[in-house]
Design an enzyme around this catalytic site. Sequence first.
Site, PDB file in Angstrom:
ATOM      1  CE  LYS A 198      -2.288  -1.128   3.793  1.00  0.00           C
ATOM      2  NZ  LYS A 198      -1.847  -2.482   4.166  1.00  0.00           N
ATOM      3  NE  ARG A 203      -4.380  -1.677  10.253  1.00  0.00           N
ATOM      4  CZ  ARG A 203      -3.342  -1.170   9.573  1.00  0.00           C
ATOM      5  NH1 ARG A 203      -3.423   0.014   9.041  1.00  0.00           N
ATOM      6  NH2 ARG A 203      -2.239  -1.866   9.444  1.00  0.00           N
ATOM      7  NE  ARG A 223       7.241  -3.101   6.122  1.00  0.00           N
ATOM      8  CZ  ARG A 223       5.918  -2.931   6.036  1.00  0.00           C
ATOM      9  NH1 ARG A 223       5.395  -2.282   5.019  1.00  0.00           N
ATOM     10  NH2 ARG A 223       5.116  -3.427   6.950  1.00  0.00           N
ATOM     11  NE  ARG A 247       6.203  -0.781  10.511  1.00  0.00           N
ATOM     12  CZ  ARG A 247       5.143  -0.863   9.722  1.00  0.00           C
ATOM     13  NH1 ARG A 247       5.130  -0.262   8.552  1.00  0.00           N
ATOM     14  NH2 ARG A 247       4.092  -1.567  10.100  1.00  0.00           N
ATOM     15  NE  ARG A 250       2.136  -5.544  11.265  1.00  0.00           N
ATOM     16  CZ  ARG A 250       3.297  -5.427  10.605  1.00  0.00           C
ATOM     17  NH1 ARG A 250       4.380  -6.036  11.081  1.00  0.00           N
ATOM     18  NH2 ARG A 250       3.378  -4.708   9.520  1.00  0.00           N
TER      19      ARG A 250
HETATM   20  P1  ADP Z   1       1.044  -2.382   8.022  1.00  0.00           P
HETATM   21  O1  ADP Z   1       0.011  -2.108   6.963  1.00  0.00           O
HETATM   22  O2  ADP Z   1       2.335  -2.875   7.457  1.00  0.00           O
HETATM   23  O3  ADP Z   1       0.545  -3.215   9.155  1.00  0.00           O
HETATM   24  P2  ADP Z   1       0.780   0.356   9.053  1.00  0.00           P
HETATM   25  O4  ADP Z   1       1.897   1.318   8.986  1.00  0.00           O
HETATM   26  O5  ADP Z   1      -0.432   0.637   8.228  1.00  0.00           O
HETATM   27  O6  ADP Z   1       1.462  -1.014   8.688  1.00  0.00           O
HETATM   28  O7  ADP Z   1       0.283   0.193  10.570  1.00  0.00           O
HETATM   29  C1  ADP Z   1       1.145  -0.132  11.612  1.00  0.00           C
HETATM   30  C2  ADP Z   1       0.364  -0.267  12.923  1.00  0.00           C
HETATM   31  O8  ADP Z   1      -0.254   0.994  13.257  1.00  0.00           O
HETATM   32  C3  ADP Z   1      -0.791  -1.259  12.922  1.00  0.00           C
HETATM   33  O9  ADP Z   1      -0.380  -2.582  13.164  1.00  0.00           O
HETATM   34  C4  ADP Z   1      -1.673  -0.684  14.051  1.00  0.00           C
HETATM   35  O10 ADP Z   1      -1.164  -0.998  15.327  1.00  0.00           O
HETATM   36  C5  ADP Z   1      -1.527   0.816  13.879  1.00  0.00           C
HETATM   37  N1  ADP Z   1      -2.569   1.357  12.973  1.00  0.00           N
HETATM   38  C6  ADP Z   1      -2.349   1.933  11.762  1.00  0.00           C
HETATM   39  N2  ADP Z   1      -3.519   2.310  11.204  1.00  0.00           N
HETATM   40  C7  ADP Z   1      -4.499   1.942  12.062  1.00  0.00           C
HETATM   41  C8  ADP Z   1      -5.921   2.030  12.063  1.00  0.00           C
HETATM   42  N3  ADP Z   1      -6.576   2.585  11.023  1.00  0.00           N
HETATM   43  N4  ADP Z   1      -6.610   1.535  13.115  1.00  0.00           N
HETATM   44  C9  ADP Z   1      -5.979   1.002  14.143  1.00  0.00           C
HETATM   45  N5  ADP Z   1      -4.647   0.866  14.239  1.00  0.00           N
HETATM   46  C10 ADP Z   1      -3.897   1.332  13.202  1.00  0.00           C
END
Ligand code: ADP
Length: 190
Positions: free
Chosen positions: A14, A89, A128, A134, A146
């Site tokens: 994404k 999400r 990654r 991270r 996740r």
């Molecule tokens: P990825 O898509 O690789 O999991 P992101 O950078 O989108 O990584 O998100 C990392 C973390 O941030 C998630 O695992 C969650 O803990 C938090 N997070 C991000 N966006 C949301 C969301 N919309 N709702 C709840 N938690 C979120």
Amino acid sequence: MLNIVLFGPPGAGKGTQSEKIIASYGLTHLSTGDLFRKHLGEGTDLGNLAKKYMDEGHLVPDEVVIQMVEHKINTTDESKGFIFDGFPRTTAQAEALDVMLGKHGMKISGMIALDVPQDILKERIKERGKTSGRADDQDEEKINTRIKVYLAETLPVAAYYEKQGKFKNINGVGKIEEIFDEISRVINSY
Ligand code: ADP
């Protein structure tokens, strides 16, 4: 105005595709993961709160995420539209997003989902993790959490947009350029 939800599991690409969409269509990037990491880096209260959830691979509570997104939408002016990356999400977040956009006379144009099999996702995230720094990219158990959270809490969001006739699935495996071409075809049809 274009408001696009880019959807898919962790590691689907994404972030990579968002950058290309922004470059081509001039949209404003709204990545909740990036916003949380920015808060984390700055050591804000919000960042410290989010860290507990993020490090374990759990979702940050809806009300916290929604407030942060609303602030970003309200403080962005003169935008051609948003690319939402990693948000919504949960179904509650999707409903809240419709309300927020409605207040500004905007709506979601469509959701584009990147489809990638689980074994490839895990490989990509681990790769990654070698450079991203991270915590949630570096541990097999957290990666599995996740993906589980995605299947249980986030996948229903696709059905939310499908019911509105706004869902489109795309193969997320292949060359970055080819995937982007597919995405562009969908965007150009809006
Ligand atoms: P990825 O898509 O690789 O999991 P992101 O950078 O989108 O990584 O998100 C990392 C973390 O941030 C998630 O695992 C969650 O803990 C938090 N997070 C991000 N966006 C949301 C969301 N919309 N709702 C709840 N938690 C979120």
